[in-house]
Design a protein around this motif. Structure first.
Motif, mmCIF file in Angstrom:
data_model
loop_
_atom_site.group_PDB
_atom_site.id
_atom_site.type_symbol
_atom_site.label_atom_id
_atom_site.label_comp_id
_atom_site.label_asym_id
_atom_site.label_seq_id
_atom_site.Cartn_x
_atom_site.Cartn_y
_atom_site.Cartn_z
ATOM 1 N N VAL A 36 23.968 -5.856 0.717
ATOM 2 C CA VAL A 36 23.423 -4.769 1.530
ATOM 3 C C VAL A 36 22.784 -3.669 0.674
ATOM 4 O O VAL A 36 21.653 -3.263 0.954
ATOM 5 N N PRO A 37 23.418 -3.165 -0.383
ATOM 6 C CA PRO A 37 22.747 -2.146 -1.204
ATOM 7 C C PRO A 37 21.451 -2.654 -1.851
ATOM 8 O O PRO A 37 20.487 -1.892 -1.979
ATOM 9 N N ALA A 38 21.403 -3.922 -2.242
ATOM 10 C CA ALA A 38 20.189 -4.475 -2.839
ATOM 11 C C ALA A 38 19.062 -4.523 -1.822
ATOM 12 O O ALA A 38 17.902 -4.213 -2.144
ATOM 13 N N VAL A 39 19.354 -4.880 -0.588
ATOM 14 C CA VAL A 39 18.337 -4.929 0.459
ATOM 15 C C VAL A 39 17.884 -3.515 0.833
ATOM 16 O O VAL A 39 16.695 -3.271 1.048
ATOM 17 N N VAL A 40 18.807 -2.576 0.874
ATOM 18 C CA VAL A 40 18.448 -1.184 1.167
ATOM 19 C C VAL A 40 17.541 -0.633 0.075
ATOM 20 O O VAL A 40 16.551 0.061 0.359
ATOM 21 N N GLU A 41 17.840 -0.950 -1.191
ATOM 22 C CA GLU A 41 16.980 -0.501 -2.287
ATOM 23 C C GLU A 41 15.592 -1.127 -2.168
ATOM 24 O O GLU A 41 14.578 -0.457 -2.389
ATOM 25 N N TYR A 42 15.498 -2.396 -1.801
ATOM 26 C CA TYR A 42 14.215 -3.058 -1.609
ATOM 27 C C TYR A 42 13.400 -2.347 -0.528
ATOM 28 O O TYR A 42 12.197 -2.123 -0.688
ATOM 29 N N GLN A 43 14.040 -1.994 0.570
ATOM 30 C CA GLN A 43 13.345 -1.271 1.632
ATOM 31 C C GLN A 43 12.859 0.096 1.138
ATOM 32 O O GLN A 43 11.759 0.540 1.496
ATOM 33 N N SER A 44 13.651 0.757 0.315
ATOM 34 C CA SER A 44 13.248 2.048 -0.258
ATOM 35 C C SER A 44 12.050 1.886 -1.184
ATOM 36 O O SER A 44 11.147 2.727 -1.188
ATOM 37 N N ILE A 45 12.041 0.819 -1.962
ATOM 38 C CA ILE A 45 10.916 0.560 -2.867
ATOM 39 C C ILE A 45 9.651 0.311 -2.052
ATOM 40 O O ILE A 45 8.580 0.849 -2.377
ATOM 41 N N LYS A 46 9.742 -0.492 -1.001
ATOM 42 C CA LYS A 46 8.578 -0.755 -0.146
ATOM 43 C C LYS A 46 8.025 0.542 0.433
ATOM 44 O O LYS A 46 6.809 0.769 0.421
ATOM 45 N N LYS A 47 8.913 1.393 0.928
ATOM 46 C CA LYS A 47 8.483 2.657 1.511
ATOM 47 C C LYS A 47 7.825 3.538 0.458
ATOM 48 O O LYS A 47 6.782 4.158 0.723
ATOM 49 N N ALA A 48 8.395 3.602 -0.737
ATOM 50 C CA ALA A 48 7.828 4.417 -1.809
ATOM 51 C C ALA A 48 6.465 3.892 -2.241
ATOM 52 O O ALA A 48 5.549 4.673 -2.521
ATOM 53 N N VAL A 49 6.306 2.572 -2.295
ATOM 54 C CA VAL A 49 5.026 1.970 -2.677
ATOM 55 C C VAL A 49 3.960 2.286 -1.630
ATOM 56 O O VAL A 49 2.832 2.676 -1.971
ATOM 57 N N LEU A 50 4.296 2.135 -0.371
ATOM 58 C CA LEU A 50 3.333 2.432 0.694
ATOM 59 C C LEU A 50 2.935 3.905 0.686
ATOM 60 O O LEU A 50 1.756 4.249 0.823
ATOM 61 N N ASP A 51 3.907 4.777 0.506
ATOM 62 C CA ASP A 51 3.630 6.210 0.472
ATOM 63 C C ASP A 51 2.753 6.566 -0.732
ATOM 64 O O ASP A 51 1.791 7.326 -0.597
ATOM 65 N N ALA A 52 3.078 6.009 -1.892
ATOM 66 C CA ALA A 52 2.288 6.285 -3.099
ATOM 67 C C ALA A 52 0.867 5.752 -2.952
ATOM 68 O O ALA A 52 -0.101 6.414 -3.353
ATOM 69 N N ARG A 53 0.712 4.579 -2.370
ATOM 70 C CA ARG A 53 -0.623 4.014 -2.174
ATOM 71 C C ARG A 53 -1.452 4.871 -1.227
ATOM 72 O O ARG A 53 -2.630 5.106 -1.448
ATOM 73 N N ASP A 54 -0.827 5.364 -0.169
ATOM 74 C CA ASP A 54 -1.553 6.171 0.809
ATOM 75 C C ASP A 54 -1.931 7.550 0.252
ATOM 76 O O ASP A 54 -2.951 8.110 0.631
ATOM 77 N N ARG A 55 -1.117 8.081 -0.651
ATOM 78 C CA ARG A 55 -1.375 9.415 -1.200
ATOM 79 C C ARG A 55 -2.282 9.393 -2.419
ATOM 80 O O ARG A 55 -3.017 10.345 -2.661
#
Length: 122
Positions: A36-55
């Motif tokens: 569960v923590p590994a999957v939560v971290e993966y979701q956080s990475i995806k969100k950070a990548v999308l946010d960084a790409r958009d900004r």
């Protein structure tokens, strides 16, 4: 003796069945507490990548915004230099891939492979 002939066989869980069920539930809980923590971290990475790409408007800005999100979100698996950034038709496409090895017991371990790309065509 009419009551004796109508006795039904007892139904239920034996002690050995209960112990086996508890062992299986325990193994599933131990694996779940690591996955569960590994999957939560993966979701956080995806969100950070999308946010960084958009900004970001350039590859270096995307990496900079991602690194700021890494510090704020306690992300340890993917650093800014691990991102693959390619200029697309309208915006940059960002992707990453990594593996996480989770020790279970003794020589047994669980390997999780994560990969993501912002490319909508994939």
């Amino acid at each position: 003796m009419v009551g004796v002939s109508k006795l039904r066989k007892q139904q239920g869980l034996s002690l050995s069945g209960l112990i086996l069920a508890l062992i299986l539930v325990g193994i599933a809980a131990v694996i779940g507490m690591q996955v569960v923590p590994a999957v939560v971290e993966y979701q956080s990475i995806k969100k950070a990548v999308l946010d960084a790409r958009d900004r970001g408007t350039s590859a270096s800005e995307i990496v900079s915004f991602y690194n700021k999100a890494v510090l704020a979100g306690y992300i340890t698996s993917v650093a800014g230099q691990d991102l693959v950034i390619v200029k697309g038709d309208t915006k940059y496409e960002v992707s990453f891939a990594y593996e996480k090895k989770l020790p279970i017991v003794g020589p047994a371990s669980l390997l999780l492979e994560f990969a993501y790309s912002t490319d909508e065509k994939k």
